[in-house]
Write a protein that holds these residues in place. Structure first.
Motif, PDB file in Angstrom:
ATOM      1  N   MET A 263       0.844  -1.209   0.000  1.00  0.00           N
ATOM      2  CA  MET A 263       0.000   0.000   0.000  1.00  0.00           C
ATOM      3  C   MET A 263       0.879   1.259   0.000  1.00  0.00           C
ATOM      4  O   MET A 263       1.837   1.370   0.726  1.00  0.00           O
ATOM      5  CB  MET A 263      -0.893   0.038   1.243  1.00  0.00           C
ATOM      6  CG  MET A 263      -1.950  -1.038   1.256  1.00  0.00           C
ATOM      7  SD  MET A 263      -3.185  -0.780  -0.026  1.00  0.00           S
ATOM      8  CE  MET A 263      -3.959   0.724   0.587  1.00  0.00           C
TER       9      MET A 263
ATOM     10  N   GLU B 176      -4.461   2.853  -7.810  1.00  0.00           N
ATOM     11  CA  GLU B 176      -5.822   2.359  -8.089  1.00  0.00           C
ATOM     12  C   GLU B 176      -6.028   2.075  -9.572  1.00  0.00           C
ATOM     13  O   GLU B 176      -6.723   1.135  -9.939  1.00  0.00           O
ATOM     14  CB  GLU B 176      -6.853   3.352  -7.553  1.00  0.00           C
ATOM     15  CG  GLU B 176      -6.865   3.319  -6.041  1.00  0.00           C
ATOM     16  CD  GLU B 176      -8.034   4.074  -5.424  1.00  0.00           C
ATOM     17  OE1 GLU B 176      -8.975   4.436  -6.136  1.00  0.00           O
ATOM     18  OE2 GLU B 176      -7.981   4.295  -4.203  1.00  0.00           O
TER      19      GLU B 176
ATOM     20  N   GLU C 131      -4.622  -1.244 -10.014  1.00  0.00           N
ATOM     21  CA  GLU C 131      -5.521  -2.265  -9.441  1.00  0.00           C
ATOM     22  C   GLU C 131      -6.655  -2.567 -10.413  1.00  0.00           C
ATOM     23  O   GLU C 131      -7.051  -3.715 -10.596  1.00  0.00           O
ATOM     24  CB  GLU C 131      -6.076  -1.784  -8.092  1.00  0.00           C
ATOM     25  CG  GLU C 131      -5.036  -1.859  -6.971  1.00  0.00           C
ATOM     26  CD  GLU C 131      -5.527  -1.239  -5.660  1.00  0.00           C
ATOM     27  OE1 GLU C 131      -6.449  -0.397  -5.691  1.00  0.00           O
ATOM     28  OE2 GLU C 131      -4.949  -1.586  -4.603  1.00  0.00           O
TER      29      GLU C 131
HETATM   30 CA   LIG Z   1      -6.003   1.119  -3.090  1.00  0.00          CA
END
Ligand SMILES: [Ca+2]
Lengths: 200, 200
Positions: free
Chosen positions: A1, B139, B142
């Motif tokens: 992360m 993101e 992702e």
């Molecule tokens: Ca995320």
């Protein structure tokens, strides 16, 4: 992360790889790692790159040693990596910040004379004066006698591996001192034993 | 000499090298360059790296093609480079900005299925919100299904070479759209045919 904020540690890191252009690249890399004393840095290797973290001088000392031990084989070897300070916000590796400043690999490596060529770029983050910071560190390189010329997106250095690493380390450290808790990154591609003619 | 201000062109560039870990690395690199159509980009190679500049889509198309043609030999090959937009302030290569958007290498390369692993990092310059820009592009990765995990100073991607390059291109373009005339750089190390076990 990914972290959304920067940490409070001044830990320096480099994520890099050493690429020997040879069929026995695994042997060359493993040999270089074995010859390098990595006990003053946090280190993790995966199938893409290696990450070293700790005090600035030990990060540069260790990275340089791994490259030198690989390059002294005479094989065309390239070091390619990104040095960072000021981020991210984790504490992994913080224990290495209490090491003293004695460089563990300096003596073993200083005798190796290896001609190198390098491209490097500084990225001072979140700093409106970043272009000036970059320009100032080109002057640092000129002072070391390693600066050859600017190329698109980078500066070129030529010289003995020790002079090139000293230049990179000083440019990086000076750029990181221009702001309190500065987040600065620096990319560097350093080539040894290339069969190509130098574009000097 | 380094420029002290950024230019007005939206020209995209990448300074990179492809490293084949093999005795016949020169043959592999020359072969890959010969198979790649570079006519829509400005290109210059020296003994350390290659620089490609032009429209974003052609920079990514050309860089990917050179890597794919080298990696399809089955040799352990790594692409390592830095993409940039928004700087420096020169006009060299501007003529390539008028090319149409048709990608010259897409068809030749799309049939090659090559499993890759990559580390990439985004550096949005002179932007107080840069950590958010970086998080947003994780993101994006992702969404593409290529994001594996964060590592120190970088994000890891795994997947087919086309999916990885598409992810990198979208993350880079989106990050550069977060600000008018944004100066953004992105480092990427992309590995194919590694003998090491994937750290997935
Ligand atoms: Ca995320």
């Amino acid at each position: 992360m990914q972290e959304l904020s920067c940490g409070t540690s001044n830990i320096v890191g480099v994520r890099f790889a050493v690429y020997p252009m040879a069929d026995d690249f695994v042997k060359i890399i493993k040999g270089a790692l074995k010859e390098t004393d990595t006990s003053k840095v946090w280190m993790e290797t995966d199938d893409v790159t290696t990450c070293i973290r700790g005090r600035s001088e030990h990060v540069f000392d260790t990275a340089k040693a791994i490259f030198v031990h690989a390059a002294k084989t005479g094989t065309h070897v390239v070091f390619n990596g990104t040095f960072s300070v000021g981020c991210p916000g984790d504490s992994e590796g913080d224990s290495y910040m209490s090491e003293d400043s004695h460089r563990l690999n300096e003596q073993a490596v200083s005798g190796e004379k290896i001609d190198t060529a390098a491209h490097f770029s500084l990225y001072p983050m979140n700093n409106p004066d970043y272009m000036q910071v970059i320009a100032d560190q080109v002057e640092t390189a000129e002072k070391h006698g390693t600066f050859t010329k600017g190329v698109h997106y980078a500066s070129r250095l030529d010289g003995d591996v020790s002079d090139v690493f000293t230049t990179l380390e000083e440019a990086f450290v000076r750029a990181s001192e221009t702001k309190n808790r500065a987040h600065v990154t620096m990319t560097a591609a350093i080539s040894a034993n290339s069969p190509s003619t130098k574009a000097k």
